[in-house]
Write a protein that holds these residues in place. Structure first.
Motif, PDB file in Angstrom:
ATOM      1  N   GLU A 368       0.850  -1.188   0.000  1.00 46.11           N
ATOM      2  CA  GLU A 368       0.000   0.000   0.000  1.00 46.11           C
ATOM      3  C   GLU A 368       0.887   1.239   0.000  1.00 46.11           C
ATOM      4  OE1 GLU A 368      -3.430   0.195   2.570  1.00 46.11           O
ATOM      5  OE2 GLU A 368      -3.242  -1.960   3.003  1.00 46.11           O
ATOM      6  N   ILE A 369       1.213   1.740  -1.174  1.00 47.50           N
ATOM      7  CA  ILE A 369       2.093   2.889  -1.327  1.00 47.50           C
ATOM      8  C   ILE A 369       1.271   4.076  -1.792  1.00 47.50           C
ATOM      9  CG2 ILE A 369       4.166   3.796  -2.429  1.00 47.50           C
ATOM     10  CD1 ILE A 369       4.706   1.405  -0.659  1.00 47.50           C
ATOM     11  N   PRO A 370       1.311   5.213  -1.092  1.00 48.74           N
ATOM     12  CA  PRO A 370       0.589   6.405  -1.548  1.00 48.74           C
ATOM     13  C   PRO A 370       1.043   6.831  -2.936  1.00 48.74           C
ATOM     14  CG  PRO A 370       1.360   6.671   0.707  1.00 48.74           C
ATOM     15  CD  PRO A 370       2.002   5.434   0.193  1.00 48.74           C
ATOM     16  N   VAL A 371       0.147   7.509  -3.667  1.00 48.26           N
ATOM     17  CA  VAL A 371       0.449   7.991  -5.010  1.00 48.26           C
ATOM     18  C   VAL A 371       0.190   9.492  -5.060  1.00 48.26           C
ATOM     19  CG1 VAL A 371      -0.021   5.800  -6.162  1.00 48.26           C
ATOM     20  CG2 VAL A 371      -1.883   7.428  -5.765  1.00 48.26           C
ATOM     21  N   PHE A 372       0.758  10.120  -6.075  1.00 49.20           N
ATOM     22  CA  PHE A 372       0.619  11.560  -6.237  1.00 49.20           C
ATOM     23  C   PHE A 372      -0.712  11.888  -6.891  1.00 49.20           C
ATOM     24  CE2 PHE A 372       5.290  10.909  -6.435  1.00 49.20           C
ATOM     25  CZ  PHE A 372       5.620  11.576  -5.269  1.00 49.20           C
ATOM     26  N   GLN A 373      -1.007  13.198  -6.870  1.00 49.44           N
ATOM     27  CA  GLN A 373      -2.248  13.678  -7.501  1.00 49.44           C
ATOM     28  C   GLN A 373      -2.242  13.297  -8.979  1.00 49.44           C
ATOM     29  OE1 GLN A 373      -2.828  17.893  -7.109  1.00 49.44           O
ATOM     30  NE2 GLN A 373      -5.040  17.692  -7.108  1.00 49.44           N
ATOM     31  N   GLY A 374      -3.401  12.805  -9.406  1.00 47.69           N
ATOM     32  CA  GLY A 374      -3.481  12.269 -10.753  1.00 47.69           C
ATOM     33  C   GLY A 374      -3.251  10.780 -10.785  1.00 47.69           C
ATOM     34  N   LYS A 375      -3.150  10.180  -9.621  1.00 44.02           N
ATOM     35  CA  LYS A 375      -2.944   8.740  -9.489  1.00 44.02           C
ATOM     36  C   LYS A 375      -1.659   8.265 -10.174  1.00 44.02           C
ATOM     37  CE  LYS A 375      -6.968   8.203  -7.434  1.00 44.02           C
ATOM     38  NZ  LYS A 375      -7.119   7.733  -6.045  1.00 44.02           N
ATOM     39  N   VAL A 376      -0.619   9.119 -10.134  1.00 39.65           N
ATOM     40  CA  VAL A 376       0.671   8.752 -10.734  1.00 39.65           C
ATOM     41  C   VAL A 376       1.658   8.402  -9.630  1.00 39.65           C
ATOM     42  CG1 VAL A 376       0.321  10.138 -12.794  1.00 39.65           C
ATOM     43  CG2 VAL A 376       1.402  11.160 -10.787  1.00 39.65           C
ATOM     44  N   LYS A 377       2.572   7.489  -9.959  1.00 42.48           N
ATOM     45  CA  LYS A 377       3.559   7.053  -8.971  1.00 42.48           C
ATOM     46  C   LYS A 377       4.824   7.924  -8.992  1.00 42.48           C
ATOM     47  CE  LYS A 377       2.096   2.211  -8.909  1.00 42.48           C
ATOM     48  NZ  LYS A 377       2.532   0.796  -9.072  1.00 42.48           N
ATOM     49  N   THR A 378       5.079   8.604 -10.096  1.00 42.76           N
ATOM     50  CA  THR A 378       6.269   9.457 -10.204  1.00 42.76           C
ATOM     51  C   THR A 378       5.882  10.790 -10.805  1.00 42.76           C
ATOM     52  OG1 THR A 378       6.856   8.621 -12.391  1.00 42.76           O
ATOM     53  CG2 THR A 378       7.806   7.479 -10.499  1.00 42.76           C
ATOM     54  N   ILE A 379       6.626  11.813 -10.420  1.00 39.87           N
ATOM     55  CA  ILE A 379       6.474  13.156 -10.982  1.00 39.87           C
ATOM     56  C   ILE A 379       7.869  13.686 -11.308  1.00 39.87           C
ATOM     57  CG2 ILE A 379       5.759  15.527 -10.536  1.00 39.87           C
ATOM     58  CD1 ILE A 379       3.509  14.557  -8.875  1.00 39.87           C
ATOM     59  N   GLU A 380       8.009  14.341 -12.460  1.00 39.01           N
ATOM     60  CA  GLU A 380       9.292  14.877 -12.899  1.00 39.01           C
ATOM     61  C   GLU A 380       9.308  16.396 -12.780  1.00 39.01           C
ATOM     62  OE1 GLU A 380      10.032  13.518 -16.809  1.00 39.01           O
ATOM     63  OE2 GLU A 380      10.179  11.384 -16.249  1.00 39.01           O
ATOM     64  N   PHE A 381      10.464  16.919 -12.390  1.00 43.55           N
ATOM     65  CA  PHE A 381      10.682  18.364 -12.283  1.00 43.55           C
ATOM     66  C   PHE A 381      11.937  18.722 -13.078  1.00 43.55           C
ATOM     67  CE2 PHE A 381       8.409  17.089  -8.468  1.00 43.55           C
ATOM     68  CZ  PHE A 381       7.396  18.034  -8.384  1.00 43.55           C
ATOM     69  N   PRO A 382      11.918  19.839 -13.804  1.00 45.30           N
ATOM     70  CA  PRO A 382      13.113  20.224 -14.593  1.00 45.30           C
ATOM     71  C   PRO A 382      14.279  20.617 -13.687  1.00 45.30           C
ATOM     72  CG  PRO A 382      11.471  21.976 -14.641  1.00 45.30           C
ATOM     73  CD  PRO A 382      10.807  20.806 -13.959  1.00 45.30           C
ATOM     74  N   VAL A 394       1.576  17.106  -4.286  1.00 47.65           N
ATOM     75  CA  VAL A 394       0.361  16.779  -3.531  1.00 47.65           C
ATOM     76  C   VAL A 394      -0.005  15.313  -3.740  1.00 47.65           C
ATOM     77  CG1 VAL A 394      -2.076  17.383  -3.168  1.00 47.65           C
ATOM     78  CG2 VAL A 394      -0.419  19.153  -3.850  1.00 47.65           C
ATOM     79  N   LEU A 395      -0.491  14.668  -2.653  1.00 49.42           N
ATOM     80  CA  LEU A 395      -0.988  13.304  -2.755  1.00 49.42           C
ATOM     81  C   LEU A 395      -2.368  13.300  -3.415  1.00 49.42           C
ATOM     82  CD1 LEU A 395      -0.127  11.579   0.661  1.00 49.42           C
ATOM     83  CD2 LEU A 395       1.035  11.318  -1.523  1.00 49.42           C
ATOM     84  N   ALA A 396      -2.692  12.172  -3.984  1.00 51.88           N
ATOM     85  CA  ALA A 396      -4.013  12.010  -4.597  1.00 51.88           C
ATOM     86  C   ALA A 396      -5.077  11.873  -3.514  1.00 51.88           C
ATOM     87  CB  ALA A 396      -4.012  10.788  -5.511  1.00 51.88           C
ATOM     88  N   GLU A 397      -6.267  12.384  -3.812  1.00 49.22           N
ATOM     89  CA  GLU A 397      -7.388  12.221  -2.876  1.00 49.22           C
ATOM     90  C   GLU A 397      -7.743  10.733  -2.800  1.00 49.22           C
ATOM     91  OE1 GLU A 397     -11.987  13.828  -2.316  1.00 49.22           O
ATOM     92  OE2 GLU A 397     -10.680  14.654  -3.895  1.00 49.22           O
ATOM     93  N   ASN A 398      -7.987  10.261  -1.568  1.00 47.81           N
ATOM     94  CA  ASN A 398      -8.263   8.837  -1.320  1.00 47.81           C
ATOM     95  C   ASN A 398      -7.105   7.953  -1.770  1.00 47.81           C
ATOM     96  OD1 ASN A 398     -10.864   9.388  -0.262  1.00 47.81           O
ATOM     97  ND2 ASN A 398     -11.689   9.495  -2.371  1.00 47.81           N
ATOM     98  N   SER A 399      -5.899   8.480  -1.602  1.00 43.21           N
ATOM     99  CA  SER A 399      -4.702   7.721  -1.975  1.00 43.21           C
ATOM    100  C   SER A 399      -4.563   6.503  -1.075  1.00 43.21           C
ATOM    101  CB  SER A 399      -3.472   8.608  -1.845  1.00 43.21           C
ATOM    102  OG  SER A 399      -2.312   7.837  -1.985  1.00 43.21           O
ATOM    103  N   PRO A 400      -4.047   5.388  -1.619  1.00 47.92           N
ATOM    104  CA  PRO A 400      -3.799   4.228  -0.759  1.00 47.92           C
ATOM    105  C   PRO A 400      -2.699   4.539   0.255  1.00 47.92           C
ATOM    106  CG  PRO A 400      -2.860   3.883  -2.935  1.00 47.92           C
ATOM    107  CD  PRO A 400      -3.673   5.148  -3.026  1.00 47.92           C
ATOM    108  N   GLY A 401      -2.591   3.718   1.252  1.00 52.39           N
ATOM    109  CA  GLY A 401      -1.583   3.898   2.283  1.00 52.39           C
ATOM    110  C   GLY A 401      -2.098   3.439   3.626  1.00 52.39           C
ATOM    111  N   ARG A 402      -1.193   2.943   4.464  1.00 50.78           N
ATOM    112  CA  ARG A 402      -1.585   2.455   5.776  1.00 50.78           C
ATOM    113  C   ARG A 402      -1.578   3.593   6.778  1.00 50.78           C
ATOM    114  NH1 ARG A 402       1.483  -2.894   7.442  1.00 50.78           N
ATOM    115  NH2 ARG A 402       3.325  -1.574   7.095  1.00 50.78           N
TER     116      ARG A 402
END
Length: 890
Positions: A368-382, A394-402
């Motif tokens: 159960e690993i939380p995910v980012f907004q948009g239900k993505v596991k990774t986000i890239e920054f320049p 930001v975490l996704a609303e209703n993101s999984p996680g213990r």
């Protein structure tokens, strides 16, 4: 006039008879001679008689008329005095270098001369010197006036002019040559300075500096105590060559095997860790008050290779939940990440790429690993110019996680131009499902972060204080060792130091030894009275009589007599300098240029005497034979002097008497050629075997007319010099030991002050509060006494060198699960090469926690050295209530 044999004047001569008159004489200048006929007196008059410039003395004139001649003796004296001449000093085109507070290297001998530089016999000559009031002179009834070796003092750069002299026999004033004495420091340190400031990498760079002390005549000064040379380094630049108060002072390194005399090395001096502009300056302590400094060298410390990705300042631990409110799901609002080297300097300004953010769990079994907004596991920054801005993560609303679980937010740099990957930046955060609980935990987390920072500051202060005390104890031990060593060296010279009033005793003893040394220096000893040739050029070494010294009187007499024809010869380094002397003296001065000497035929100075073969005596000699060259000592220019005397003396041998010399030659010629033998009684056996006669017998010493090698300073003088140097070093060591002891005592006292006790109490209270907060947060079990802040802290190594200094440090955190389902986060810290991955840790350290703890979260820090240990004894792990260190007994 012309007379007959009875002295009667001849009256029948006419004016034409003057054509038969001739005049001659040694040194006679005939250019102004005028001969006239006096008809009234029947005589011939000669006018304009003068001589070429030369020394005063008796001259003889010869007057010849036809076959008749007569002689007239003339006593030639000095002309009217018109100028002053400094005897035995070079042409004073440049100022004479004098060390401030020291004596002149030799007396100033002033000679009153006529226009042809002949000495004037005028008495009661008075000479005036100005500028230095402590230079004194007095009237003399002789024609020479000597200025003794009086100490000369003044400001650096002052000059003492020799003013026109006043006299009591006329109103004229005479000027000396244009000479001046420059009062200045004895030397100047001139390290090379680049046009562009040199750059060094931070900390690991260990540049080498080579420093020499240069005198005014551009020669390297030797025999300087290395303890007087130091290197100063500080951050920034100082105006007007001033050194700030907070500087780092470093000593020079030892010169190996006595090589490069006159050069001082600063090796392996660590470059500062922080990037910036730094100044380096070298200093030479002339005495306690006068310090000569070099120009400042400006260096730029640049960053090392990139090794890690870090924020400018550590952010607070995020506490988030998966509720609808965006603020409650925000991990990072705005965060800048920079590339750093191992010393936390910003670098990588030329790198371009991207930063990848991913969320990970501390346990690989956690799905159960939380995910980012948009239900993505990774986000890239320049990523650009060494930095990347992380915004609105930001975490996704209703993101999984213990619920009530700690996760890790990992930022990994993807930089194609970088050959070695960077250590990612990891930020732990707490995840909750309940909004109210999230708010409570967020407040506790902020308090925990504040307490952790405060505790870390306290711990850092205590660690720094402990390291300072350790360093002071080391300095005390080092000072005691040096003082003990010098004290033992003084005992070898029969100098015992009392237990009390040490400094007063040493000061009085140094003063006494210096007085004895001065007395020995002024005691009469054999000297060469032959005037030396002015050394107005560095290519002129001087006359042979002044190049060497001989201690034994008998050997000095016979060697000086043996070399009598060479004693007046001037030795030069170049033929051009020899030719210039030849022209200046109109060929009267013999010269020897060393660049015209064939050196391959010169004798080997390490050759054994001819009676020795393969280290064994071919026969037993009598009379103490020794090579004549081995009795010579050279005050300066040793290599050049060895060439001169090797060529002139060759393998000449000194032996006691004529009987011993004949016996020695008789045996040597049986095996090899025998060189010239000189006896200490004054006899000579030539290399062809001839001896006897006046030409082979040395005259008494007083018959050599001062052309004799001088005697060196007595051995007592050198012994006293060594004792004075040891005493001065011992005094310095005593003062330093007293100083470091006082510093250590003051530091130890400061540890027991009420303020320090209050600080320790505050630390204990904060640690207690932190423990309670972490228990509420679920980060600490009841038996665990290790703070979360300490879990990831790097251990502080003790002061002093270690065999692991050159090995990298590492930290690795691994979740290990017991057979009963209990799990624990173990932070392994060590040096050397760490295991390749976490699975290797598990295989090596399969732990059982059932007996160790009742909590599901047990945090243990273990310092492990892979070069020593193959595993960890579980008996150590039972002591889970403390930080486990040195588990392999390193």
């Amino acid at each position: 006039m012309v007379t007959d044999q009875y002295g009667n004047q001849i009256q029948t001569l006419s004016g034409s008879c003057i054509n038969s008159l001739g005049i001659s004489g040694n040194g006679l200048d005939k250019s102004n001679l005028k001969t006239t006929w006096q008809e009234s007196t029947q005589t011939m008059t000669v006018k304009g008689i003068s001589f070429y410039p030369g020394p005063p003395g008796s001259k003889e004139l010869c007057f010849a008329w036809r076959e008749f001649s007569d002689f007239l003796r003339v006593n030639l004296t000095s002309g009217p005095p018109v100028k002053l001449h400094l005897m035995d000093w070079p042409e004073l085109e440049e100022p004479i270098a004098v060390i401030n507070g020291r004596e002149l290297q030799k007396p100033l001998i002033v000679q009153l001369c006529d226009q042809w530089e002949n000495p004037s016999p005028e008495p009661n000559v008075k000479i005036s010197l100005v500028k230095a009031n402590n230079l004194k002179n007095k009237a003399s009834d002789e024609m020479l006036l000597q200025f003794r070796l009086l100490p000369t003092k003044g400001r650096c750069g002052d000059r003492t002019q020799l003013l026109p002299a006043e006299n009591n026999f006329c109103s004229s004033a005479f000027c000396t040559p244009q000479g001046s004495v420059a009062i200045e420091h004895s030397s100047s340190s001139q390290p090379a300075r680049n046009k562009k400031d040199p750059a060094f990498f931070a900390a690991p760079a260990r540049p080498h500096f080579m420093v020499s002390v240069i005198s005014e005549d551009n020669n390297i000064i030797k025999n300087i105590n290395p303890g007087r040379i130091s290197m100063k380094m500080w951050e920034g630049q100082s105006s007007e060559n001033r050194v700030p108060a907070n500087v780092t002072t470093l000593g020079c390194s030892k010169v190996k095997d006595g090589k490069d005399e006159g050069f001082f090395y600063f090796r392996d001096k660590m470059v500062p860790e922080r990037v910036g502009t730094y100044s380096i300056q070298f200093a030479f302590a002339i005495d306690k008050t006068n310090i000569l400094s070099s120009e400042q060298i400006i260096i730029e410390v640049v960053p090392n290779d990139p090794v890690q990705l870090l924020p400018e300042s550590p952010p607070a631990t995020p506490v988030v939940s998966n509720v609808r409110t965006v603020a409650s799901r925000t991990l990072i609002k705005d965060l800048w990440l920079h590339i750093k080297d191992e010393y936390n300097n910003s670098t990588g300004n030329n790198l371009v790429g991207k930063i990848i953010a991913v969320i990970k769990s501390s346990s690989e079994e956690d799905t159960e690993i939380p995910v980012f907004q948009g239900k993505v596991k990774t986000i890239e920054f320049p990523f650009n110019r060494g930095s990347a801005e992380i915004v609105n993560l930001v975490l996704a609303e209703n993101s999984p996680g213990r619920d009530s679980t700690e996760y890790i937010l990992e930022f990994e740099a993807d930089l194609p131009a970088l050959a070695k990957p960077l250590e990612p930046y990891r930020l732990s955060f707490m995840f909750y499902n309940d909004f109210k609980k999230q708010q409570q935990m967020a407040m506790l987390t902020r308090k925990r972060d504040e307490l952790s920072k405060s505790i870390a500051a306290y711990r850092n202060m205590f660690d720094t204080t402990e390291q300072l005390v350790t360093e002071m104890k080391y300095q005390v031990q080092e000072a005691e060792t040096k003082q003990s060593h010098l004290k033992n060296e003084l005992k070898k010279h029969q100098i015992d130091i009392p237990q009390t009033n040490i400094l007063q005793y040493v000061d009085s003893l140094i003063k006494q030894k210096m007085l004895e040394q001065e007395g020995v220096k002024k005691s009469p000893r054999r000297s060469c009275t032959l005037s030396n040739y002015p050394k107005d050029n560095q290519d002129i070494l001087g006359k042979i009589a002044h190049l060497a010294q001989i201690e034994d009187d008998k050997a000095a007499k016979v060697i000086s007599w043996h070399m009598a024809s060479d004693m007046d010869c001037v030795v030069t380094l170049t033929t051009a300098a020899a030719r210039r002397i030849f022209d200046e003296t109109q060929g009267r001065q013999q010269v020897l240029p060393l660049d015209s000497v064939y050196k391959k035929t010169l004798p080997d100075w390490n050759r054994t005497l001819p009676h020795l073969r393969n280290g064994r005596n071919h026969f037993r000699p009598i009379g103490n034979p020794v090579f004549a060259r081995d009795l010579l000592t050279f005050p300066e220019n040793v290599e050049h002097c060895q060439i001169v005397f090797g060529m002139l003396l060759g393998d000449t041998i000194i032996i006691d008497d004529l009987d011993a010399a004949n016996h020695y030659r008789k045996e040597v010629v049986k095996i090899t050629h025998c060189p010239t033998l000189l006896t200490r009684e004054g006899d000579r056996i030539r290399s062809n075997g001839k001896f006897g006669g006046l030409q082979n017998k040395a005259p008494p010493m007083d018959k050599l007319r001062g052309m004799v090698f001088g005697a060196p300073m007595p051995k007592l003088y050198r012994t006293l010099s060594g004792q004075i140097d040891l005493l001065q070093q011992y005094r310095t060591a005593v003062v330093k030991l007293h100083s470091v002891n006082q510093d250590l005592h003051s530091q130890l006292q400061s540890l027991n002050t009420p303020d320090m006790q209050k600080t320790k109490q505050e630390l204990a209270e904060q640690e207690k509060s932190l423990k309670l907060i972490e228990e509420k947060l679920g980060l600490r079990g009841p038996m665990d006494r290790v703070s979360r802040a300490a879990l990831f802290s790097r251990p502080v190594r003790p002061k002093g060198p270690s065999q692991y200094d050159c090995m990298a440090q590492w930290t690795e955190s691994v979740w290990l699960t017991s057979s009963a389902g209990l799990c624990g986060l173990v932070a392994f810290q060590g040096i050397g090469s760490p295991p390749k991955n976490s699975s290797q840790f598990r295989r090596m350290y399969r732990l059982s926690y059932e007996e160790a703890a009742a909590s599901a979260n047990l945090h243990i820090r273990i310092e492990w050295d892979p070069t020593e240990g193959k595993g960890i004894d579980q008996s150590y792990l039972m002591e889970s209530n403390c930080v486990l260190k040195n588990v392999n007994k390193l």
